[in-house]
Design an enzyme around this catalytic site. Sequence first.
Site, PDB file in Angstrom:
ATOM      1  N   ASP A 271     -10.140  -4.405  -3.970  1.00  0.00           N
ATOM      2  CA  ASP A 271      -9.802  -3.958  -2.619  1.00  0.00           C
ATOM      3  C   ASP A 271     -10.817  -4.408  -1.582  1.00  0.00           C
ATOM      4  OD1 ASP A 271      -8.644  -2.750  -0.471  1.00  0.00           O
ATOM      5  OD2 ASP A 271      -8.688  -0.718  -1.251  1.00  0.00           O
TER       6      ASP A 271
ATOM      7  N   HIS B 213      -2.850   1.616  -4.868  1.00  0.00           N
ATOM      8  CA  HIS B 213      -3.476   2.940  -4.779  1.00  0.00           C
ATOM      9  C   HIS B 213      -2.588   4.024  -5.395  1.00  0.00           C
ATOM     10  CE1 HIS B 213      -6.596   1.088  -2.461  1.00  0.00           C
ATOM     11  NE2 HIS B 213      -5.811   0.847  -1.444  1.00  0.00           N
TER      12      HIS B 213
ATOM     13  N   HIS C 151       0.854  -1.189   0.000  1.00  0.00           N
ATOM     14  CA  HIS C 151       0.000   0.000   0.000  1.00  0.00           C
ATOM     15  C   HIS C 151       0.892   1.242   0.000  1.00  0.00           C
ATOM     16  CE1 HIS C 151      -3.286  -2.475   2.210  1.00  0.00           C
ATOM     17  NE2 HIS C 151      -3.753  -2.196   1.010  1.00  0.00           N
TER      18      HIS C 151
END
Length: 449
Positions: free
Chosen positions: A317, A266, A229
């Site tokens: 996700d 992301h 992440h």
Amino acid sequence: MIACWFQRAWIDNQWQHDVRLTVTEGRISALETGVGAAPGDERHAAALPGLCNVHSHGFQRGMAGLSERRSRHDDNFWSWREIMYRFLDRLTPDDVAAITAQAYAEMLEGGFTRVGEFHYLHHDPAGRTYADPAEMAGAIVDASSATGIGLTLLPVFYAHGNFGGASPSPGQRRFLSDIDGFAALLDSARTKLVGDANIGIAPHSLRAVAPDQLTALLAMSPIGPVHIHAAEQEKEVADCIAWSGARPVAWLLDNAALDARWCLIHSTHLDADEAARLAASGAVAGLCPITEANLGDGIFPAIDYLAAGGRFGIGTDSNILIDAAGELRALEYSQRLAHRARALLAGTESPFVGANLYARALAGGGQALGVEPGLAVGQPADIVSLDLDHPSFAGTDDATLLDRWIFAGRAGTIDCVWRAGVKRVAGGRHVDRSAIAAAYRKSVERIVA
């Protein structure tokens, strides 16, 4: 051996007509174009290579729709995270298997044929290690086996609550490992893989992994996918700058030797320099536009990133709503809203947004999960067929077919899905949907009672 004939099939990023695929032991053994169907062939209208879902937390499917009530005046990702911690407190391995199987069945119905499971729920509700440290990873493998989806297992290393080695919160107790414990977990997880499942590693984030631990993890797993992440939230960026003097993606570029096996999940908040450097690194940006919208994360700078040659894959996700076409649509629409213009993610060689997005997501997703995507001899027969009798496709031609599916399609546009040559979806429904849904309902109803 099976054989299927399609009026058209997406091969090397363009439609070919009158295509016959022969499948032997789960892989495409012959591919012919411009030929008629043979007696006994299954016949379908349009074949797409299945997409890779680069980022999933399977258990979160069970809390979809449970966090849409305002609980405070400044609801955001961080308040949502507290709801998630409360939900997972009651999950058993059987619950994880049942909930994840529901998510995986929906992924197959929605056009995904392989999933990267970013798996961090390792321990029992008290935070103790199970007798088998990969007990929960085994539940993920069970879910993939029950549904037939391809699996890239990404066990997560998680040690800290924030940058600089901050202590974790009580809600994170089921995630935590030290390096030796994680090595044992990883070794056990490898023994559980079946079929063509593969494995990587996932240092959770720079919030949760110290620099020396990141170095140790990379030494522990010198090949295979690495997912992390990065820069999902503005607070994360600010906290990283306060800790290191650098933004999260810049820190990784400067200190982690990013290359083609990395996938930065992301990467929402990139500045112009980070976008250009990330594109040049060969790493993949793992974009999850539906979840990013649901959590209020922000908008990825896709126009500049793609113009610089950046690679991306798409993921679901939190599994709030599982739909491959929907993720691609949300990516384009986020750019339209940010820039107040249209058709922003079309390619330089193709003016059609849908075809460009699909080709890029196919290539980037395969890279991120360590597999070669596409319809070709020797590749797994991971095939999605579209029902061109659906009203959404009325009057379509090759140029507009993917645009019609991604931007105008509704439920029922996907007809069948084969994963490794086995038909897992027929008539738009997973072949075991009833049993999978019954187990899912049983688990969720107990958890939320």
